[in-house]
Motif scaffolding. Structure first.
Motif, mmCIF file in Angstrom:
data_model
loop_
_atom_site.group_PDB
_atom_site.id
_atom_site.type_symbol
_atom_site.label_atom_id
_atom_site.label_comp_id
_atom_site.label_asym_id
_atom_site.label_seq_id
_atom_site.Cartn_x
_atom_site.Cartn_y
_atom_site.Cartn_z
ATOM 1 N N LYS A 40 0.860 -1.183 0.000
ATOM 2 C CA LYS A 40 0.000 0.000 0.000
ATOM 3 C C LYS A 40 0.901 1.239 0.000
ATOM 4 N N LEU A 41 0.341 2.310 -0.577
ATOM 5 C CA LEU A 41 1.091 3.565 -0.646
ATOM 6 C C LEU A 41 1.552 4.023 0.740
ATOM 7 N N LYS A 42 0.639 3.911 1.710
ATOM 8 C CA LYS A 42 0.968 4.373 3.067
ATOM 9 C C LYS A 42 2.150 3.583 3.638
ATOM 10 N N TYR A 43 2.180 2.293 3.351
ATOM 11 C CA TYR A 43 3.258 1.448 3.860
ATOM 12 C C TYR A 43 4.599 1.843 3.231
ATOM 13 N N ILE A 44 4.558 2.199 1.956
ATOM 14 C CA ILE A 44 5.797 2.629 1.294
ATOM 15 C C ILE A 44 6.351 3.881 1.984
ATOM 16 N N TYR A 45 5.457 4.790 2.342
ATOM 17 C CA TYR A 45 5.895 6.006 3.034
ATOM 18 C C TYR A 45 6.338 5.704 4.474
ATOM 19 N N GLU A 46 5.766 4.662 5.059
ATOM 20 C CA GLU A 46 6.238 4.266 6.396
ATOM 21 C C GLU A 46 7.660 3.707 6.292
ATOM 22 N N MET A 47 7.911 2.976 5.228
ATOM 23 C CA MET A 47 9.260 2.403 5.043
ATOM 24 C C MET A 47 10.264 3.477 4.628
ATOM 25 N N PHE A 48 9.823 4.312 3.680
ATOM 26 C CA PHE A 48 10.697 5.368 3.149
ATOM 27 C C PHE A 48 10.016 6.712 3.415
ATOM 28 N N PRO A 49 10.318 7.340 4.555
ATOM 29 C CA PRO A 49 9.592 8.556 4.950
ATOM 30 C C PRO A 49 9.604 9.663 3.887
ATOM 31 N N SER A 50 10.640 9.722 3.061
ATOM 32 C CA SER A 50 10.625 10.771 2.035
ATOM 33 C C SER A 50 10.002 10.287 0.726
ATOM 34 N N GLY A 51 9.411 9.098 0.750
ATOM 35 C CA GLY A 51 8.616 8.661 -0.393
ATOM 36 C C GLY A 51 9.366 7.784 -1.371
ATOM 37 N N PRO A 52 8.634 7.253 -2.340
ATOM 38 C CA PRO A 52 9.277 6.350 -3.300
ATOM 39 C C PRO A 52 10.323 7.035 -4.177
ATOM 40 N N ALA A 53 10.106 8.297 -4.524
ATOM 41 C CA ALA A 53 11.061 8.985 -5.401
ATOM 42 C C ALA A 53 12.270 9.478 -4.623
ATOM 43 N N LYS A 54 12.001 10.304 -3.616
ATOM 44 C CA LYS A 54 13.118 10.905 -2.881
ATOM 45 C C LYS A 54 13.815 9.893 -1.975
ATOM 46 N N GLY A 55 13.104 8.866 -1.546
ATOM 47 C CA GLY A 55 13.688 7.899 -0.641
ATOM 48 C C GLY A 55 14.138 6.624 -1.335
ATOM 49 N N ALA A 56 13.170 5.867 -1.840
ATOM 50 C CA ALA A 56 13.489 4.540 -2.385
ATOM 51 C C ALA A 56 14.410 4.626 -3.603
ATOM 52 N N CYS A 57 14.119 5.541 -4.516
ATOM 53 C CA CYS A 57 14.967 5.653 -5.717
ATOM 54 C C CYS A 57 16.379 6.101 -5.353
ATOM 55 N N LYS A 58 16.462 6.953 -4.340
ATOM 56 C CA LYS A 58 17.785 7.435 -3.917
ATOM 57 C C LYS A 58 18.606 6.274 -3.363
ATOM 58 N N LEU A 59 17.968 5.457 -2.531
ATOM 59 C CA LEU A 59 18.680 4.314 -1.968
ATOM 60 C C LEU A 59 18.965 3.254 -3.027
ATOM 61 N N ALA A 60 18.131 3.213 -4.070
ATOM 62 C CA ALA A 60 18.345 2.251 -5.155
ATOM 63 C C ALA A 60 19.443 2.708 -6.100
ATOM 64 N N GLY A 61 19.944 3.918 -5.885
ATOM 65 C CA GLY A 61 21.078 4.403 -6.668
ATOM 66 C C GLY A 61 20.714 5.017 -7.999
ATOM 67 N N LEU A 62 19.404 5.290 -8.205
ATOM 68 C CA LEU A 62 18.982 5.898 -9.463
ATOM 69 C C LEU A 62 19.246 7.401 -9.437
ATOM 70 N N SER A 63 19.377 8.001 -10.613
ATOM 71 C CA SER A 63 19.429 9.465 -10.659
ATOM 72 C C SER A 63 18.025 9.990 -10.390
ATOM 73 N N LYS A 64 17.918 11.281 -10.144
ATOM 74 C CA LYS A 64 16.634 11.858 -9.739
ATOM 75 C C LYS A 64 15.558 11.553 -10.789
ATOM 76 N N PRO A 65 14.468 10.903 -10.362
ATOM 77 C CA PRO A 65 13.446 10.535 -11.339
ATOM 78 C C PRO A 65 12.696 11.761 -11.854
ATOM 79 N N THR A 66 12.356 11.718 -13.137
ATOM 80 C CA THR A 66 11.460 12.730 -13.692
ATOM 81 C C THR A 66 10.308 11.988 -14.350
ATOM 82 N N GLY A 67 9.122 12.313 -13.959
ATOM 83 C CA GLY A 67 7.952 11.695 -14.558
ATOM 84 C C GLY A 67 7.707 10.276 -14.112
ATOM 85 N N CYS A 68 8.337 9.898 -13.062
ATOM 86 C CA CYS A 68 8.101 8.558 -12.539
ATOM 87 C C CYS A 68 8.095 8.652 -11.024
ATOM 88 N N VAL A 69 8.378 7.567 -10.333
ATOM 89 C CA VAL A 69 8.198 7.616 -8.877
ATOM 90 C C VAL A 69 8.976 8.733 -8.202
#
Lengths: 132, 106
Positions: B77-106
């Motif tokens: 669930k979306l809420k659970y993702i934010y509980e895991m990654f407080p700054s959200g899927p883009a700023k949190g999860a993608c950052k930890l996944a090593g991606l460059s800053k997403p545009t138009g996606c998570v």
């Protein structure tokens, strides 16, 4: 429709005054604001979520479906087109205290027929003028 | 180019802290970065499920996944993702996944 007055409060912060309500809108510090309130985009998403919620609540009242403590969790994605940034994707999860079962589709239809969703789907005519 | 020091290693990042060289990513990078993203302690199995999903999706499609797809494919669930990654899927999860800053996606 009552007048919505938006007044500059310094920096990137504005107060919104409508009827007898007032709240602040600001940008986060990493966006150059002072974070005294939600951002305009967050307010837009909040307006969408609360409008969807209100329509679902109204339907649930009529259909006697439990909805106390209903929760909507939303987020959004932006896209950059040249120099323009816009919200490209709005995502929300709606939680009701009980599964509405066969009326799930009707619950979703009620939410999807809200004024903000209809507005975002069609796009209003926008007419701004410099009043000097 | 800003640099970020984590666990004795130096990484090139953008102004928002996103890794600039995907090949510099390692699980240790994600774990070391977690505390800066408001995640206390060890990353959980669910954190890794999301991080690995994002990385695999990026490797296949060259972009980060859309949020709804990410929620459905990972059964979160979306809420659970934010509980895991407080700054959200883009700023949190993608950052930890090593991606460059997403545009138009998570």
């Amino acid at each position: 429709m009552d007048l919505v007055n938006v007044r500059h409060e310094g920096g990137l912060c504005f107060s919104v005054n409508v009827r007898n309500h007032r709240f602040l809108v600001d940008m986060a510090e990493d966006e150059g604001g002072s974070d005294k309130g939600p951002s305009p985009a967050e307010i837009l998403v909040a307006a969408f979520g609360s409008c969807v919620g209100a329509h679902i609540a109204r339907y649930c009242q009529t259909a006697k479906i439990p909805h106390e403590g209903m929760e909507l969790n939303l987020t959004f994605q932006t896209t950059k087109e040249g120099t323009r940034i816009r919200i490209s994707n709005l995502v929300g999860d709606i939680s009701l205290p009980q599964d509405p079962g066969p009326r799930s589709k009707a619950v979703m239809s009620a939410g999807e027929n809200c004024i903000i969703r209809n507005t975002l789907a069609r796009g209003p005519e926008i007419d701004l003028d410099l009043d000097i | 180019m800003p640099e970020l020091e984590l666990g004795g290693n130096t990484y090139e990042v953008d102004e928002d802290g996103f890794l600039q060289q995907l090949d510099k990513w390692s699980p240790q990078f994600a774990q070391d970065y977690a505390s800066l993203e408001g995640i206390a302690g060890e990353l959980t199995e669910d954190h890794w499920k999301l991080i690995n999903y994002i990385r695999e999706y990026y490797e296949e499609y060259g972009i980060a996944p859309m949020i709804r797809k990410l929620c459905k494919d990972c059964s979160f669930k979306l809420k659970y993702i934010y509980e895991m990654f407080p700054s959200g899927p883009a700023k949190g999860a993608c950052k930890l996944a090593g991606l460059s800053k997403p545009t138009g996606c998570v």
